[in-house]
Every structure is written in structure tokens, then in C-alpha cells.
Scaffold this active site. Structure first.
Site, PDB file in Angstrom:
ATOM      1  N   SER A 142       0.864  -1.181   0.000  1.00 42.00           N
ATOM      2  CA  SER A 142       0.000   0.000   0.000  1.00 42.00           C
ATOM      3  C   SER A 142       0.896   1.226   0.000  1.00 42.00           C
ATOM      4  CB  SER A 142      -0.869  -0.005   1.264  1.00 42.00           C
ATOM      5  OG  SER A 142      -1.500   1.237   1.485  1.00 42.00           O
ATOM      6  N   TYR A 155      -1.860  -1.431  10.452  1.00 40.56           N
ATOM      7  CA  TYR A 155      -1.876  -1.535   8.992  1.00 40.56           C
ATOM      8  C   TYR A 155      -0.578  -0.986   8.405  1.00 40.56           C
ATOM      9  CZ  TYR A 155      -3.695  -1.165   4.221  1.00 40.56           C
ATOM     10  OH  TYR A 155      -3.886  -1.292   2.863  1.00 40.56           O
TER      11      TYR A 155
END
Length: 251
Positions: A142, A155
Site C-alpha cells: 500500500s 496496517y
């Protein structure tokens, strides 16, 4: 069309927004697809939606369990004899909260799926590719794996870890003609972003303002990059972190 003709591709997180659209694109490019996900009902629906495009099988698996990972690898090899492409894509977003409010159990859950799951996939798919002396692995990270962002520390940590696994694996298997790269999407218009928008108490329109191109990515935007990395068009590319972020990395 046909850039993945007769290649066998395994996709984890195969029923999610990015996974399913990538599977559709792979099939249109001539691949045979093994869809892996946690929920059998979603897998059944995905297979029904995709089967007319080509050969697709499904395997239910929890990517945090080594026996489940071994099983999806074995099923792929039993059905198709090889694995040419591994889209190591399964992931979760976790709780939106400052570090001091994150529970250890919630941190562990995100790390288990997003890091342990990626690691186990590499551990059990790579031997198949080493035996073949060929293969392409695409790990989903990401933009969060290339920088920081408040209130999503599990995350962020997990997606940074995917970068380390990608670079290490790329060096370990380069002499077997195997390529390992990671992709780094901006916010993508999927269920995960609906969850994050709710947790952050912001709208899609507000978050899109941080993206120079002015919109979220769409699953097909990501799928097109994954097809390139899976195909022979990228035979001299390995160990690379590919931003697909609408210009966020230029800020």
C-alpha cells in the site's frame, strides 16, 4: 489480450474488490486461475461470475494457517501442474485508532493476516516456482507501506513489513528466474475503504482531495498493473515497489 496465455495464477483475497477484478483480467488474458479466500460462499459466487471467462477453481483458506496455505498450493499444483503467477493479495485494514488505544489482540490480527499470510504464501509457493525455474510473485502492500499515517499503526506496520519480505524474497530467488515485486495502491474504491472512511469519519470526496489525480483508484487500475508484473513484459523487473497512487508519491 493473451499476455498470460496458459499461465497458472493463484490469487489470495480472491473475492475482494481488487482480487476478483484481477482474476477477471487474468482470465481474459488467458490464465488459469486459483481463487483463494476465507469464505466459501463468496468463493462460490465469484466462481459463478467468472467461470464463463475461463478455467477457475476455488480453495477456501485462512492465510494465517500454514496447513491451509499448503493446501491451496497443493490444490493448484494438483489441478494445473504448476504455479506461474502468485498474487499474494489477502489483507485486512484493522481498527482505526491512535497507537495508545490499539489493543494488542487487534494489532496481532492485522499482522497475522497481512504479514504472516504473505510470508506463508511465499514459503510454500516459492518451492514450486524454484522447481520450475520460473515465476512471478506480486505482493500487495500500500502507499501505507512507504510512509506514515496516523491512527492506523497496525496496517502501516504490516504494509512496511511486506516491503521487507518482497526485497528479501527477490534476492533469494533471483537465481531461479523468479521475480518478486510489490504494489502500493492509494485508496481504492472497495469495501476496505468504506470501512476506513467510517473509522476516520471522513468522506470519499475528502480523502480524494489528497490524491493529485483527484479520485480513488479503481480495482481495474490495480489489475492492469498486476497483469503487467505477472506477464513476460516485466521479465527484467524484480525487487521493486510499484506505486499506483494517482500521484501521492510526488507530494
Amino acid at each position: 489480450m493473451g499476455r498470460l496465455l496458459n499461465k497458472v495464477a493463484v490469487i489470495t483475497g480472491g473475492t475482494g474488490g481488487i482480487g476478483k477484478v484481477t482474476a477477471e483480467t487474468f482470465l481474459k488474458e488467458g490464465a488459469k486461475v486459483v481463487l483463494v479466500d476465507l469464505f466459501q460462499e463468496a468463493l462460490d459466487q465469484a466462481k459463478a461470475d467468472l467461470s464463463e471467462l475461463g478455467e477457475v477453481i476455488t480453495v477456501q483458506a485462512d492465510v494465517t494457517k500454514e496447513s491451509d496455505v499448503q493446501n491451496y498450493v497443493n490444490k493448484a499444483v494438483e489441478q494445473f501442474g504448476r504455479i506461474d503467477v502468485f498474487f499474494n493479495n489477502a489483507g485486512i485494514e484493522g481498527k482505526v485508532a491512535p497507537i495508545v488505544e490499539q489493543k494488542v489482540e487487534e494489532f496481532d490480527m492485522v499482522m497475522n493476516v497481512n504479514v504472516r499470510g504473505v510470508f506463508l504464501g511465499l514459503k510454500h509457493v516459492l518451492p514450486v516456482m524454484i522447481k520450475q525455474k520460473s515465476g512471478s510473485v506480486i505482493n500487495t502492500s500500500s502507499v501505507a507501506g512507504l510512509g506514515g499515517s496516523p491512527n492506523v499503526s497496525p496496517y502501516i506496520a504490516s504494509k512496511h513489513a511486506v516491503v521487507g519480505l518482497t526485497k528479501t524474497a527477490a534476492l533469494e530467488v533471483a537465481n531461479s528466474n523468479i521475480r518478486v515485486n510489490s504494489i502500493h495502491p492509494s485508496p481504492v474504491n472497495t469495501r476496505m475503504m468504506r470501512s476506513l472512511e467510517e473509522g476516520l469519519n471522513v468522506t470519499q470526496e475528502a480523502l480524494a482531495q489528497s490524491i493529485p489525480l483527484g479520485r480513488y483508484g479503481e480495482p481495474n487500475d490495480i489489475a492492469n498493473l498486476v497483469v503487467f508484473l505477472a506477464s513476460d513484459d516485466s521479465v527484467f523487473i524484480t525487487g521493486v515497489q510499484y506505486r499506483i497512487d494517482g500521484g501521492m508519491g510526488a507530494i
